[in-house]
Design a protein around this motif. Structure first.
Motif, PDB file in Angstrom:
ATOM      1  N   ARG A 125     -47.424 -59.294-113.186  1.00 59.75           N
ATOM      2  CA  ARG A 125     -47.393 -60.745-113.305  1.00 59.75           C
ATOM      3  C   ARG A 125     -47.166 -61.124-114.764  1.00 59.75           C
ATOM      4  NH1 ARG A 125     -52.403 -62.342-109.214  1.00 59.75           N
ATOM      5  NH2 ARG A 125     -51.670 -61.058-107.503  1.00 59.75           N
ATOM      6  N   PRO A 126     -46.430 -62.189-115.059  1.00 64.61           N
ATOM      7  CA  PRO A 126     -45.872 -63.177-114.112  1.00 64.61           C
ATOM      8  C   PRO A 126     -44.501 -62.798-113.575  1.00 64.61           C
ATOM      9  CG  PRO A 126     -45.441 -63.904-116.327  1.00 64.61           C
ATOM     10  CD  PRO A 126     -46.201 -62.596-116.454  1.00 64.61           C
ATOM     11  N   TRP A 127     -43.917 -61.667-114.048  1.00 61.91           N
ATOM     12  CA  TRP A 127     -42.557 -61.303-113.631  1.00 61.91           C
ATOM     13  C   TRP A 127     -42.423 -61.154-112.133  1.00 61.91           C
ATOM     14  CZ3 TRP A 127     -39.146 -61.871-117.378  1.00 61.91           C
ATOM     15  CH2 TRP A 127     -39.571 -61.720-118.698  1.00 61.91           C
ATOM     16  N   LEU A 128     -43.448 -60.593-111.492  1.00 60.91           N
ATOM     17  CA  LEU A 128     -43.388 -60.324-110.051  1.00 60.91           C
ATOM     18  C   LEU A 128     -43.331 -61.599-109.227  1.00 60.91           C
ATOM     19  CD1 LEU A 128     -43.431 -58.128-107.867  1.00 60.91           C
ATOM     20  CD2 LEU A 128     -45.927 -58.176-107.960  1.00 60.91           C
ATOM     21  N   TRP A 129     -43.844 -62.692-109.767  1.00 60.99           N
ATOM     22  CA  TRP A 129     -43.878 -63.940-109.011  1.00 60.99           C
ATOM     23  C   TRP A 129     -42.483 -64.480-108.683  1.00 60.99           C
ATOM     24  CZ3 TRP A 129     -48.248 -66.225-112.526  1.00 60.99           C
ATOM     25  CH2 TRP A 129     -49.478 -65.749-112.064  1.00 60.99           C
ATOM     26  N   LEU A 130     -41.507 -64.232-109.555  1.00 58.22           N
ATOM     27  CA  LEU A 130     -40.149 -64.739-109.302  1.00 58.22           C
ATOM     28  C   LEU A 130     -39.532 -64.126-108.048  1.00 58.22           C
ATOM     29  CD1 LEU A 130     -37.617 -66.355-109.966  1.00 58.22           C
ATOM     30  CD2 LEU A 130     -36.922 -64.502-111.523  1.00 58.22           C
TER      31      LEU A 130
END
Length: 195
Positions: A125-130
């Motif tokens: 996170r926060p990359w995985l949220w996209l």
């Protein structure tokens, strides 16, 4: 081949070993793969929807609901998988399931040769949220794809790529899934209204 890149075949092996009798409940699949295996479950159900088993009426919509629920739980950080009873009690034909698994063996084996851990920051996170948010949006449209031949399988293939990337920690596969995801509306338009 490392254990990590064998992850996809291992999931197929686990799924095949759970197939017995005339039919299998979704709950049995969850128990076989483990209650913390969000990516494995996402991979399994999206692969079923891309295989010949996708000919089963309603399978695309069912897979969309399952993936939607899984992704929401991943976004909020839930540790264990929860699915409503109307899904976990649903049965699938073991004959069609095994046929689908057999059909998937060759492409999965081919893909595994190129997988490795890379761009792993995408799994934090926060990359995985996209990608999770984009997959979530895709599942909202999948039930409507039932009326357009092959479109549901295309959407499911995108989800399978994403899940495979998560399982093998291959961020490049996640990026590839997002590229294909952007092409889904074009493909749906072409197969549904063009061509």
């Amino acid at each position: 081949m490392t254990e990590n890149t064998r992850a996809l075949s291992d999931v197929l092996d686990q799924l095949e070993s759970s197939a017995h009798g005339d039919s299998i409940m979704v709950q049995e699949v969850i128990e076989k793969l483990g209650h913390k295996s969000f990516a494995s479950l996402m991979l399994v159900f999206s692969l079923i929807s891309t295989s010949p088993a996708s000919a089963i009426p309603g399978i695309t919509a069912t897979v969309a609901v399952i993936v939607f629920i899984l992704v929401v739980q991943m976004i909020i950080g839930r540790d264990c998988v929860w699915l409503p009873s109307f899904i976990t009690h649903r049965r699938m034909s073991t004959t069609k399931l095994c046929k689908g698994i057999g059909w998937l063996r060759k492409p999965v084996g081919f893909v595994e040769r190129f997988l490795k851990a890379r761009l792993t920051f995408l799994f934090h996170r926060p990359w995985l949220w996209l990608p999770l948010s984009l997959i979530l949006a895709l599942t909202l449209f999948m039930p409507f794809m039932e009326i357009i031949p092959t479109s549901g399988s295309i959407a499911s293939a995108v989800i399978a790529l994403f899940a495979a990337g998560m399982l093998t920690r291959d961020g490049a596969l996640v990026v590839l899934s997002l590229i294909f995801l952007s092409a889904v509306p074009v493909a749906v338009w072409y197969f549904g209204f063009g061509g």
